[in-house]
Design a protein around this motif. Structure first.
Motif, mmCIF file in Angstrom:
data_model
loop_
_atom_site.group_PDB
_atom_site.id
_atom_site.type_symbol
_atom_site.label_atom_id
_atom_site.label_comp_id
_atom_site.label_asym_id
_atom_site.label_seq_id
_atom_site.Cartn_x
_atom_site.Cartn_y
_atom_site.Cartn_z
ATOM 1 N N GLU A 131 24.473 -14.909 -27.049
ATOM 2 C CA GLU A 131 23.517 -16.016 -27.052
ATOM 3 C C GLU A 131 22.419 -15.724 -26.038
ATOM 4 O O GLU A 131 22.675 -15.120 -24.993
ATOM 5 C CB GLU A 131 24.216 -17.339 -26.692
ATOM 6 C CG GLU A 131 25.240 -17.785 -27.708
ATOM 7 C CD GLU A 131 25.916 -19.092 -27.298
ATOM 8 O OE1 GLU A 131 25.543 -19.644 -26.221
ATOM 9 O OE2 GLU A 131 26.802 -19.565 -28.039
ATOM 10 N N ALA B 209 20.354 -14.177 -31.340
ATOM 11 C CA ALA B 209 19.959 -15.308 -32.188
ATOM 12 C C ALA B 209 18.833 -14.876 -33.124
ATOM 13 O O ALA B 209 17.957 -14.092 -32.759
ATOM 14 C CB ALA B 209 19.516 -16.479 -31.305
ATOM 15 N N GLY B 210 18.838 -15.413 -34.349
ATOM 16 C CA GLY B 210 17.797 -15.083 -35.308
ATOM 17 C C GLY B 210 18.090 -13.843 -36.125
ATOM 18 O O GLY B 210 17.254 -13.394 -36.917
ATOM 19 N N GLY B 211 19.280 -13.237 -35.898
ATOM 20 C CA GLY B 211 19.659 -12.073 -36.694
ATOM 21 C C GLY B 211 19.256 -10.737 -36.112
ATOM 22 O O GLY B 211 19.593 -9.687 -36.673
ATOM 23 N N ALA B 212 18.534 -10.740 -34.989
ATOM 24 C CA ALA B 212 18.129 -9.476 -34.366
ATOM 25 C C ALA B 212 19.339 -8.805 -33.705
ATOM 26 O O ALA B 212 20.259 -9.478 -33.228
ATOM 27 C CB ALA B 212 17.042 -9.728 -33.327
ATOM 28 N N THR B 213 19.348 -7.477 -33.693
ATOM 29 C CA THR B 213 20.430 -6.727 -33.044
ATOM 30 C C THR B 213 19.844 -5.675 -32.122
ATOM 31 O O THR B 213 18.738 -5.188 -32.344
ATOM 32 C CB THR B 213 21.353 -6.044 -34.070
ATOM 33 O OG1 THR B 213 20.580 -5.139 -34.871
ATOM 34 C CG2 THR B 213 22.038 -7.065 -34.961
#
Length: 223
Positions: free
Chosen positions: A10, A69-73
């Motif tokens: 997070e 968060a938001g799908g970023a890696t």
């Protein structure tokens, strides 16, 4: 090939000790991702996920896909985990971001083959391990799970070196300029037997051994 592990995170908006303490009060572990000439990313982790990796062992050689968060890696290495001095719980985690084509510095464990049948061991010698892990530079996608050294022909007095690793697997050692020692076959330890002689009694007034000396007080009365 190196193991890639996904770990959920997070985002954290604030930096500093106060913000980190607040994150811990919420039951999370503050963390940061840095490197690759990009801005640092503040995040928090579930402490159970951190301890799960600690218990696995070899976490410094694993690749982590940190999901934000938001799908970023972010593709990272876990570089440092700080623990509470009393509770022994994780209090902060540092991740190093990987850039494309970047060689990474990792520690790879060493495994010794044919220990029980090695001539030096059968003769009573002892394997003296100098380095249990070898620090190397490696392609992030080709980090070896382990290095192997075969002891099938090792005799007492032998030194096993980097050149004795069965397959370097495309890595380069961090120690350069010398063929460094990984382990040796030491000779057996010989314990010397110490013989303590029994005390000999002093002769008495008549020249016989075993007589007891008169107490100072008794001798004074006779005078």
């Amino acid at each position: 090939m190196v193991q890639t592990i996904r770990i959920e995170a997070e985002a954290r908006e604030r930096a500093g000790k106060g913000a980190a303490r607040a994150t811990r009060r919420d039951g999370r572990v503050p963390a940061v991702i840095y490197g690759a000439k990009q801005e640092a990313v503040l995040l928090s982790l579930d402490p159970r996920d951190v301890m799960k990796e600690m218990h696995k062992g070899g976490w410094q050689s694993h690749l982590y896909e940190v999901a934000l968060a938001g799908g970023a890696t972010e593709r990272c290495l876990m570089r440092e985990v700080q623990f509470h001095p009393v509770k022994d719980t994780p209090v902060h985690v540092d991740f190093q971001r990987l850039a494309a084509g970047q060689m990474i510095r990792v520690k790879v464990p060493v495994v010794f083959l044919n220990e029980e049948t090695a001539p030096g061991v059968k003769e009573g010698g002892v394997i003296n391990i100098v380095r249990r892990d070898l620090e190397v530079l490696s392609d992030p996608d080709q980090v070896p799970d382990q290095f192997e050294i075969d002891l099938a022909a090792a005799v007492i007095g032998d030194s096993l070196r980097w050149s004795n690793v069965v397959d370097h697997k495309g890595t380069k050692p961090v120690i350069v300029g010398r063929d460094f020692v990984v382990a040796t076959i030491a000779p057996p330890t010989v314990e010397e037997e110490i013989v303590v002689a029994a005390p000999v009694a002093a002769p008495d007034a008549k020249g016989k051994k075993g007589g007891k000396a008169a107490a100072p007080a008794a001798a004074a009365k006779k005078k």
